[in-house]
Design a protein around this motif. Structure first.
Motif, PDB file in Angstrom:
ATOM      1  N   GLY A 140      38.209  63.414 117.863  1.00 44.24           N
ATOM      2  CA  GLY A 140      36.860  63.853 117.538  1.00 44.24           C
ATOM      3  C   GLY A 140      36.508  63.726 116.065  1.00 44.24           C
ATOM      4  N   LEU A 141      37.510  63.691 115.204  1.00 45.34           N
ATOM      5  CA  LEU A 141      37.277  63.573 113.766  1.00 45.34           C
ATOM      6  C   LEU A 141      37.183  62.129 113.297  1.00 45.34           C
ATOM      7  N   LEU A 142      37.609  61.191 114.132  1.00 46.06           N
ATOM      8  CA  LEU A 142      37.608  59.777 113.766  1.00 46.06           C
ATOM      9  C   LEU A 142      36.384  59.072 114.330  1.00 46.06           C
ATOM     10  N   ALA A 143      35.740  58.268 113.509  1.00 52.61           N
ATOM     11  CA  ALA A 143      34.610  57.459 113.965  1.00 52.61           C
ATOM     12  C   ALA A 143      35.110  56.370 114.904  1.00 52.61           C
ATOM     13  N   ASP A 144      34.282  55.970 115.841  1.00 49.74           N
ATOM     14  CA  ASP A 144      34.654  54.887 116.759  1.00 49.74           C
ATOM     15  C   ASP A 144      34.908  53.588 116.008  1.00 49.74           C
ATOM     16  N   THR A 145      34.308  53.445 114.837  1.00 50.65           N
ATOM     17  CA  THR A 145      34.444  52.233 114.028  1.00 50.65           C
ATOM     18  C   THR A 145      35.573  52.332 113.001  1.00 50.65           C
ATOM     19  N   LEU A 146      36.458  53.317 113.165  1.00 51.03           N
ATOM     20  CA  LEU A 146      37.538  53.537 112.204  1.00 51.03           C
ATOM     21  C   LEU A 146      38.295  52.254 111.890  1.00 51.03           C
ATOM     22  N   GLU A 147      38.596  52.093 110.607  1.00 55.56           N
ATOM     23  CA  GLU A 147      39.568  51.095 110.171  1.00 55.56           C
ATOM     24  C   GLU A 147      40.623  51.846 109.389  1.00 55.56           C
ATOM     25  N   ALA A 148      41.868  51.735 109.812  1.00 52.75           N
ATOM     26  CA  ALA A 148      42.984  52.426 109.159  1.00 52.75           C
ATOM     27  C   ALA A 148      43.980  51.386 108.675  1.00 52.75           C
TER      28      ALA A 148
ATOM     29  N   HIS B  13      37.498  57.909 103.932  1.00 56.46           N
ATOM     30  CA  HIS B  13      36.046  57.848 103.740  1.00 56.46           C
ATOM     31  C   HIS B  13      35.408  58.548 104.929  1.00 56.46           C
ATOM     32  N   VAL B  14      34.415  59.390 104.655  1.00 55.02           N
ATOM     33  CA  VAL B  14      33.738  60.150 105.692  1.00 55.02           C
ATOM     34  C   VAL B  14      32.255  59.799 105.689  1.00 55.02           C
ATOM     35  N   ALA B  15      31.714  59.521 106.861  1.00 54.24           N
ATOM     36  CA  ALA B  15      30.278  59.279 107.018  1.00 54.24           C
ATOM     37  C   ALA B  15      29.803  59.983 108.276  1.00 54.24           C
ATOM     38  N   ASP B  16      28.690  60.662 108.177  1.00 55.58           N
ATOM     39  CA  ASP B  16      28.111  61.375 109.320  1.00 55.58           C
ATOM     40  C   ASP B  16      29.120  62.318 109.982  1.00 55.58           C
ATOM     41  N   GLY B  17      29.963  62.958 109.173  1.00 55.76           N
ATOM     42  CA  GLY B  17      30.890  63.963 109.672  1.00 55.76           C
ATOM     43  C   GLY B  17      32.145  63.439 110.335  1.00 55.76           C
ATOM     44  N   ARG B  18      32.372  62.111 110.248  1.00 53.79           N
ATOM     45  CA  ARG B  18      33.577  61.548 110.877  1.00 53.79           C
ATOM     46  C   ARG B  18      34.263  60.589 109.911  1.00 53.79           C
ATOM     47  N   ILE B  19      35.551  60.456 110.083  1.00 53.43           N
ATOM     48  CA  ILE B  19      36.349  59.587 109.212  1.00 53.43           C
ATOM     49  C   ILE B  19      36.162  58.144 109.654  1.00 53.43           C
ATOM     50  N   THR B  20      35.724  57.294 108.717  1.00 54.78           N
ATOM     51  CA  THR B  20      35.463  55.888 109.032  1.00 54.78           C
ATOM     52  C   THR B  20      36.535  54.958 108.486  1.00 54.78           C
ATOM     53  N   ASP B  21      37.289  55.435 107.508  1.00 54.28           N
ATOM     54  CA  ASP B  21      38.273  54.569 106.858  1.00 54.28           C
ATOM     55  C   ASP B  21      39.444  55.424 106.384  1.00 54.28           C
ATOM     56  N   ILE B  22      40.651  54.938 106.643  1.00 46.78           N
ATOM     57  CA  ILE B  22      41.868  55.627 106.199  1.00 46.78           C
ATOM     58  C   ILE B  22      42.778  54.604 105.541  1.00 46.78           C
ATOM     59  N   GLU B  23      43.305  54.964 104.386  1.00 43.83           N
ATOM     60  CA  GLU B  23      44.396  54.204 103.779  1.00 43.83           C
ATOM     61  C   GLU B  23      45.556  55.168 103.599  1.00 43.83           C
ATOM     62  N   LEU B  24      46.665  54.889 104.282  1.00 46.33           N
ATOM     63  CA  LEU B  24      47.860  55.733 104.234  1.00 46.33           C
ATOM     64  C   LEU B  24      48.876  55.089 103.302  1.00 46.33           C
ATOM     65  N   VAL B  25      49.395  55.881 102.379  1.00 46.41           N
ATOM     66  CA  VAL B  25      50.401  55.418 101.430  1.00 46.41           C
ATOM     67  C   VAL B  25      51.606  56.344 101.519  1.00 46.41           C
ATOM     68  N   PHE B  26      52.795  55.744 101.666  1.00 47.50           N
ATOM     69  CA  PHE B  26      54.036  56.524 101.692  1.00 47.50           C
ATOM     70  C   PHE B  26      55.183  55.609 101.309  1.00 47.50           C
ATOM     71  N   ASP B  27      56.329  56.196 101.017  1.00 44.79           N
ATOM     72  CA  ASP B  27      57.535  55.455 100.654  1.00 44.79           C
ATOM     73  C   ASP B  27      58.230  55.006 101.934  1.00 44.79           C
ATOM     74  N   LYS B  28      58.209  53.705 102.192  1.00 50.68           N
ATOM     75  CA  LYS B  28      58.800  53.191 103.430  1.00 50.68           C
ATOM     76  C   LYS B  28      60.310  53.402 103.484  1.00 50.68           C
ATOM     77  N   VAL B  29      60.964  53.419 102.349  1.00 52.65           N
ATOM     78  CA  VAL B  29      62.409  53.663 102.323  1.00 52.65           C
ATOM     79  C   VAL B  29      62.683  55.108 102.744  1.00 52.65           C
ATOM     80  N   ALA B  30      61.920  56.049 102.212  1.00 48.84           N
ATOM     81  CA  ALA B  30      62.099  57.453 102.579  1.00 48.84           C
ATOM     82  C   ALA B  30      61.759  57.684 104.045  1.00 48.84           C
ATOM     83  N   PHE B  31      60.821  56.879 104.585  1.00 47.48           N
ATOM     84  CA  PHE B  31      60.381  57.045 105.967  1.00 47.48           C
ATOM     85  C   PHE B  31      61.305  56.343 106.967  1.00 47.48           C
TER      86      PHE B  31
END
Length: 130
Positions: free
Chosen positions: A27-35, A95-113
């Motif tokens: 419900g928090l993610l826009a149908d047009t989400l790009e992650a 990025h949030v537009a019209d109350g929903r998340i439209t874009d996500i960029e996730l950053v983490f340490d792949k070695v730690a993960f």
């Protein structure tokens, strides 16, 4: 912080993932989400499937801080697992537009993960879907 601000919506999203509440996440993610994670990009359906694959190792998300600038929010949190990795620091720029998340960029340490990924592979091999 209200859930109508970009920071509030971002925080609600991270909390819902940590609580394994994929209905609320949806419900928090826009149908047009790009992650994005690194060079790879996912649409909403692909992102939801990726989250579902991670949940067996996720105990919770511990939010460290949330920043907001205009229609963007940044969440710094510990992705706390039951694997040898323990907690992995993650950062999501949203990025949030019209109350929903439209874009996500996730950053983490792949070695730690890496221990999380390995544990999930081992669990899948031990209990193949039937």
């Amino acid at each position: 912080m209200t859930t109508t601000t970009p920071a509030g919506i971002a925080r609600a999203y991270i909390d819902a993932v940590g609580a394994h509440d994929l209905a609320s996440v949806d419900g928090l993610l826009a149908d047009t989400l790009e992650a994005r994670v690194g060079p790879g990009a996912s649409n909403k359906e692909q992102w939801m499937l990726a989250l579902a694959r991670l949940l067996p190792a996720l105990l919770r998300n511990d939010v460290r801080d949330v920043y907001e600038h205009g229609d963007h929010a940044c969440v710094v949190y510990d992705f706390v697992t039951d694997t040898p990795a323990g907690a992995v620091v993650c950062v999501e720029n949203l990025h949030v537009a019209d109350g929903r998340i439209t874009d996500i960029e996730l950053v983490f340490d792949k070695v730690a993960f890496a221990p999380v990924t390995e544990a999930l592979k081992e669990r899948a091999a031990a209990h193949p879907a039937g």
